[in-house]
Design a protein around this motif. Sequence first.
Motif, PDB file in Angstrom:
ATOM      1  N   GLY A   9       4.692  13.081  13.577  1.00 48.90           N
ATOM      2  CA  GLY A   9       6.067  13.457  13.891  1.00 48.90           C
ATOM      3  C   GLY A   9       7.068  12.344  13.628  1.00 48.90           C
ATOM      4  N   GLY A  10       6.748  11.412  12.754  1.00 44.94           N
ATOM      5  CA  GLY A  10       7.641  10.309  12.445  1.00 44.94           C
ATOM      6  C   GLY A  10       7.478   9.106  13.361  1.00 44.94           C
ATOM      7  N   ASP A  11       6.499   9.149  14.263  1.00 46.48           N
ATOM      8  CA  ASP A  11       6.284   8.050  15.203  1.00 46.48           C
ATOM      9  C   ASP A  11       5.392   6.944  14.656  1.00 46.48           C
ATOM     10  OD1 ASP A  11       7.852   9.248  17.106  1.00 46.48           O
ATOM     11  OD2 ASP A  11       6.164  10.207  18.140  1.00 46.48           O
ATOM     12  N   ALA A  12       4.792   7.150  13.493  1.00 42.36           N
ATOM     13  CA  ALA A  12       3.891   6.145  12.931  1.00 42.36           C
ATOM     14  C   ALA A  12       3.976   6.192  11.411  1.00 42.36           C
ATOM     15  CB  ALA A  12       2.453   6.402  13.380  1.00 42.36           C
ATOM     16  N   ARG A  13       3.662   5.089  10.792  1.00 43.46           N
ATOM     17  CA  ARG A  13       3.549   5.016   9.335  1.00 43.46           C
ATOM     18  C   ARG A  13       2.087   4.793   9.001  1.00 43.46           C
ATOM     19  NH1 ARG A  13       6.256   4.977   4.890  1.00 43.46           N
ATOM     20  NH2 ARG A  13       8.256   4.983   5.958  1.00 43.46           N
ATOM     21  N   ARG A  14       1.552   5.639   8.139  1.00 40.17           N
ATOM     22  CA  ARG A  14       0.158   5.516   7.707  1.00 40.17           C
ATOM     23  C   ARG A  14       0.127   4.757   6.384  1.00 40.17           C
ATOM     24  NH1 ARG A  14      -4.748   9.283   7.989  1.00 40.17           N
ATOM     25  NH2 ARG A  14      -6.023   8.556   6.257  1.00 40.17           N
ATOM     26  N   PHE A  15      -0.616   3.661   6.354  1.00 37.93           N
ATOM     27  CA  PHE A  15      -0.868   2.934   5.121  1.00 37.93           C
ATOM     28  C   PHE A  15      -2.191   3.481   4.609  1.00 37.93           C
ATOM     29  CE2 PHE A  15       1.983   0.459   7.638  1.00 37.93           C
ATOM     30  CZ  PHE A  15       2.948   0.094   6.721  1.00 37.93           C
ATOM     31  N   HIS A  16      -2.107   4.239   3.525  1.00 35.00           N
ATOM     32  CA  HIS A  16      -3.144   5.188   3.143  1.00 35.00           C
ATOM     33  C   HIS A  16      -4.139   4.617   2.144  1.00 35.00           C
ATOM     34  CE1 HIS A  16      -4.721   9.213   2.873  1.00 35.00           C
ATOM     35  NE2 HIS A  16      -4.537   9.246   1.575  1.00 35.00           N
ATOM     36  N   ARG A  17      -5.393   4.984   2.367  1.00 32.10           N
ATOM     37  CA  ARG A  17      -6.495   4.730   1.436  1.00 32.10           C
ATOM     38  C   ARG A  17      -6.568   3.255   1.016  1.00 32.10           C
ATOM     39  NH1 ARG A  17      -5.673   8.812  -2.281  1.00 32.10           N
ATOM     40  NH2 ARG A  17      -6.555  10.287  -0.831  1.00 32.10           N
ATOM     41  N   LEU A  18      -6.724   2.377   2.002  1.00 32.79           N
ATOM     42  CA  LEU A  18      -6.785   0.936   1.747  1.00 32.79           C
ATOM     43  C   LEU A  18      -8.152   0.500   1.218  1.00 32.79           C
ATOM     44  CD1 LEU A  18      -4.879  -0.294   4.920  1.00 32.79           C
ATOM     45  CD2 LEU A  18      -3.971   0.173   2.633  1.00 32.79           C
ATOM     46  N   GLY A  19      -9.151   1.304   1.433  1.00 28.39           N
ATOM     47  CA  GLY A  19     -10.505   1.029   0.963  1.00 28.39           C
ATOM     48  C   GLY A  19     -11.361   2.247   1.258  1.00 28.39           C
ATOM     49  N   VAL A  20     -12.498   2.319   0.624  1.00 27.74           N
ATOM     50  CA  VAL A  20     -13.400   3.447   0.835  1.00 27.74           C
ATOM     51  C   VAL A  20     -14.743   2.901   1.325  1.00 27.74           C
ATOM     52  CG1 VAL A  20     -14.626   5.358  -0.265  1.00 27.74           C
ATOM     53  CG2 VAL A  20     -12.281   4.826  -0.944  1.00 27.74           C
ATOM     54  N   ALA A  21     -15.166   3.358   2.508  1.00 30.26           N
ATOM     55  CA  ALA A  21     -16.483   2.973   3.022  1.00 30.26           C
ATOM     56  C   ALA A  21     -17.538   3.735   2.232  1.00 30.26           C
ATOM     57  CB  ALA A  21     -16.588   3.285   4.508  1.00 30.26           C
ATOM     58  N   ASP A  22     -18.409   3.014   1.574  1.00 25.15           N
ATOM     59  CA  ASP A  22     -19.441   3.580   0.711  1.00 25.15           C
ATOM     60  C   ASP A  22     -20.783   3.354   1.403  1.00 25.15           C
ATOM     61  OD1 ASP A  22     -21.162   4.327  -1.323  1.00 25.15           O
ATOM     62  OD2 ASP A  22     -20.606   2.693  -2.664  1.00 25.15           O
ATOM     63  N   CYS A  23     -21.145   4.243   2.339  1.00 27.66           N
ATOM     64  CA  CYS A  23     -22.324   4.017   3.181  1.00 27.66           C
ATOM     65  C   CYS A  23     -23.319   5.179   3.174  1.00 27.66           C
ATOM     66  CB  CYS A  23     -21.880   3.752   4.628  1.00 27.66           C
ATOM     67  SG  CYS A  23     -20.817   2.323   4.797  1.00 27.66           S
ATOM     68  N   GLY A  24     -23.101   6.197   2.362  1.00 26.93           N
ATOM     69  CA  GLY A  24     -23.915   7.403   2.431  1.00 26.93           C
ATOM     70  C   GLY A  24     -25.209   7.401   1.642  1.00 26.93           C
ATOM     71  N   ALA A  41       0.831  -1.213   0.000  1.00 23.81           N
ATOM     72  CA  ALA A  41       0.000   0.000   0.000  1.00 23.81           C
ATOM     73  C   ALA A  41       0.862   1.258   0.000  1.00 23.81           C
ATOM     74  CB  ALA A  41      -0.902   0.003   1.234  1.00 23.81           C
ATOM     75  N   ASP A  42       0.300   2.360  -0.505  1.00 31.33           N
ATOM     76  CA  ASP A  42       0.958   3.655  -0.378  1.00 31.33           C
ATOM     77  C   ASP A  42       1.076   3.977   1.103  1.00 31.33           C
ATOM     78  OD1 ASP A  42       1.060   3.992  -3.149  1.00 31.33           O
ATOM     79  OD2 ASP A  42      -0.817   5.123  -3.204  1.00 31.33           O
ATOM     80  N   SER A  43       2.240   4.498   1.503  1.00 28.97           N
ATOM     81  CA  SER A  43       2.411   4.816   2.924  1.00 28.97           C
ATOM     82  C   SER A  43       3.318   6.022   3.087  1.00 28.97           C
ATOM     83  CB  SER A  43       2.995   3.612   3.677  1.00 28.97           C
ATOM     84  OG  SER A  43       4.337   3.376   3.290  1.00 28.97           O
ATOM     85  N   PHE A  44       3.211   6.635   4.262  1.00 24.43           N
ATOM     86  CA  PHE A  44       4.078   7.760   4.596  1.00 24.43           C
ATOM     87  C   PHE A  44       4.137   7.906   6.112  1.00 24.43           C
ATOM     88  CE2 PHE A  44      -0.167   9.264   3.460  1.00 24.43           C
ATOM     89  CZ  PHE A  44      -0.554   9.981   4.589  1.00 24.43           C
ATOM     90  N   LEU A  45       5.202   8.577   6.581  1.00 22.04           N
ATOM     91  CA  LEU A  45       5.349   8.819   8.015  1.00 22.04           C
ATOM     92  C   LEU A  45       4.393   9.923   8.452  1.00 22.04           C
ATOM     93  CD1 LEU A  45       9.222   8.633   8.468  1.00 22.04           C
ATOM     94  CD2 LEU A  45       7.511   6.937   9.137  1.00 22.04           C
ATOM     95  N   THR A  46       3.894   9.800   9.674  1.00 23.25           N
ATOM     96  CA  THR A  46       2.982  10.778  10.246  1.00 23.25           C
ATOM     97  C   THR A  46       3.228  10.853  11.752  1.00 23.25           C
ATOM     98  OG1 THR A  46       0.665  11.468  10.335  1.00 23.25           O
ATOM     99  CG2 THR A  46       1.102   9.109  10.534  1.00 23.25           C
TER     100      THR A  46
END
Length: 188
Positions: free
Chosen positions: A35-50, A28-33
């Motif tokens: 302050g560098g204490d965590a890595r976010r694995f971004h946009r793994l799925g989209v909840a379609d509930c609206g 997955a696309d990822s980046f540090l967040t």
Amino acid sequence: MGNHLIPVQPLTREAFAPHGDVIEANGADSFLTNGGDARRFHRLGVADCGADGGRTLLSIFRVLHIGLPPRILMMERHPLSSQAFVPLAGQRFVVLVAAAGTRPRPGDLRAFVTDGRQGVNYHRATWHHPLIALDAGDFLVVDRDGPGPDFNQDYEEVFLNGDIFIDAGAVSAAVSMQSPTFSQEQTQ
């Protein structure tokens, strides 16, 4: 109508794409967040509930039955929303799906085995079997709550004809080829 044995394959983003999203960090696309204490694995799925005034719910399903069902009797879908299942402690599960659209036939069913680090987000109206857990534990569920008193307003099920089974040998083979799950690694 004769027996229908559903083949099984490992769960990958590419193979599962027609039915929904695979929720996993691997690839997955990822980046540090933070302050560098965590890595976010971004946009793994989209909840379609609206749709139709719905809102997104977060719930926990605690597994009450472990293992393959003796026979596949029914499939369900949510015409107004997506639905996600994410294991909270490395539980593996079988994902049984058919494309959105008309009533599924035995030949339309596809089965995947997760590795305990993967969740799934079914696309809106994708036919799927209720949770088939291979390991005990809790699953985070993301789905829709709509206006009105009836929780089942976004739920449809069909009962299938014939003797339909998931290939248990293929499930065992797929599980044996996987690396240990997170919960298994913690106990080793």
